[in-house]
Design a protein around this motif. Structure first.
Motif, short mmCIF file in Angstrom:
data_model
loop_
_atom_site.label_atom_id
_atom_site.label_comp_id
_atom_site.label_asym_id
_atom_site.label_seq_id
_atom_site.Cartn_x
_atom_site.Cartn_y
_atom_site.Cartn_z
N HIS A 99 11.49 22.59 36.78
CA HIS A 99 10.38 21.93 36.08
C HIS A 99 10.47 21.99 34.55
N ALA A 100 11.29 22.88 34.01
CA ALA A 100 11.30 23.08 32.56
C ALA A 100 12.39 22.28 31.87
N TYR A 157 11.57 25.85 18.47
CA TYR A 157 10.64 24.84 17.96
C TYR A 157 10.26 23.89 19.09
N GLN A 158 8.94 23.67 19.20
CA GLN A 158 8.42 22.76 20.21
C GLN A 158 7.45 21.78 19.54
N ILE A 185 11.44 25.69 28.40
CA ILE A 185 10.06 25.47 27.99
C ILE A 185 9.45 24.37 28.87
N ILE A 186 8.12 24.43 29.00
CA ILE A 186 7.38 23.39 29.73
C ILE A 186 6.37 22.79 28.77
N ASP A 187 6.48 21.51 28.54
CA ASP A 187 5.59 20.83 27.60
C ASP A 187 4.13 20.98 28.02
N GLY A 188 3.29 21.29 27.04
CA GLY A 188 1.87 21.43 27.28
C GLY A 188 1.46 22.80 27.76
N LYS A 189 2.41 23.70 27.97
CA LYS A 189 2.09 25.05 28.43
C LYS A 189 2.81 26.04 27.51
N ASP A 190 2.09 26.52 26.51
CA ASP A 190 2.71 27.39 25.50
C ASP A 190 3.20 28.72 26.08
#
Length: 308
Positions: A39-40, A76-77, A104-109
């Protein structure tokens, strides 16, 4: 049913429970990396510092102190600088400024994970709790029906406490007004990164090793202690191996090892003696430990020289 058979069946009972525990632990630990891999998004991060933490535990009137050194990873995101604490798999192989892969998963810091993480090591280690009991069960001198049925009853032993814990957790969720399922709660507790670092705290804190020179000194000291310990253990093993060789091994046993040293293909006679000849078995175990100690000495010596 005689006493001898009972004493053989009791270990099967607990080996079954151990296997079930290993499978369960492997499933949850392995699911962390599997989830992020599926998912990431994989991006590049950088190690900018290290954090050393020491914790003290008390159990059975004994105090145990453990120290971990984990990397501080910057990434960096969406143009924003973010920091988190990586896992403590091997700080000796890392350095300040090293580039690392980060999930990383977008929208989930708080859903972020270092690709090379300690969970991979735990996952491999948990396999030992699965394979070891299965291997022991397969070699036991009892009928096949016992090898299958008795371990299954060992698994059933774990069901009552597991069901009790499940009911209590569900009750706590309802009382707190949490509408999530129990599986979802357990999954999120495993997946969420609880080591997100506030940038302001990082910039003002002195608990981080931010200097490459300071970190290299830490690595050098660690390797030096490793050299000292492996040297001490190595010397002890050398005299123990020497003692066993000269006082315990029969002359015909010594011939087996001499033939092996002359031609490495002559290992079958030694294998045949393992388990049947206690002196040969002990000697082989000591040799195996000496190889591990020697390897550790070489690794520490190489690391110490590089960090100078």
């Amino acid at each position: 049913m005689d006493i001898k058979l009972i004493t053989q069946l009791v270990p099967l009972f607990f080996l079954g429970a151990m296997t079930f525990f290993g499978i369960t632990f492997f499933y949850f630990i392995n699911s962390i990396n599997a989830y992020y891999k599926k998912h990431a998004k994989l991006i590049k991060g950088k190690i900018i510092a290290f954090k050393e933490e020491s914790k003290t535990y008390r159990s059975n009137r004994r105090t145990t102190r453990t120290t971990t050194i984990c990397p501080v990873i910057e990434y960096y995101q969406d143009g924003q600088r973010k920091l988190f604490l990586g896992t403590n798999q091997s700080f000796l192989k890392n350095r300040i400024g090293k580039s690392v892969d980060v999930y990383i998963i977008d929208g989930k810091d708080d859903y972020v994970l270092q690709k090379e993480n300690v969970y991979k090591i735990f996952s491999l280690a948990s396999l030992a709790f699965i394979l070891a009991p299965i291997l022991i069960i397969s070699t036991m001198n009892v009928d096949l029906i016992y090898k299958v049925v008795i371990p299954f009853f060992g698994i059933l032993l774990l069901l009552p406490p597991a069901i009790g814990i499940r009911k209590k957790m569900i009750k706590n969720l309802k009382e707190s007004g949490d509408n999530r399922s129990l599986i979802q709660v357990i999954q999120e507790s495993f997946l969420k990164n609880k080591s997100i670092i506030d940038i302001k705290d990082y910039e003002t804190s002195d608990e981080y090793i931010k200097s490459a020179a300071k970190f290299n000194k830490k690595v050098s000291n660690t390797h030096f202690y490793g050299i000292v310990l492996t040297t001490i253990f190595g010397c002890g093993l050398y005299y123990l191996i020497k003692h066993v060789y000269h006082t315990k091994l029969h002359s015909r046993d010594k011939v087996l090892f001499t033939n092996f040293l002359n031609d490495f293909n002559n290992y079958h006679p030694i294998i045949d003696e393992l388990g049947k000849n206690d002196d040969v078995t002990v000697f082989c175990i000591l040799i195996a430990f000496s190889i591990i100690i020697t390897y550790g000495f070489i690794i520490n010596l190489s690391g110490w020289i590089k960090s100078r």
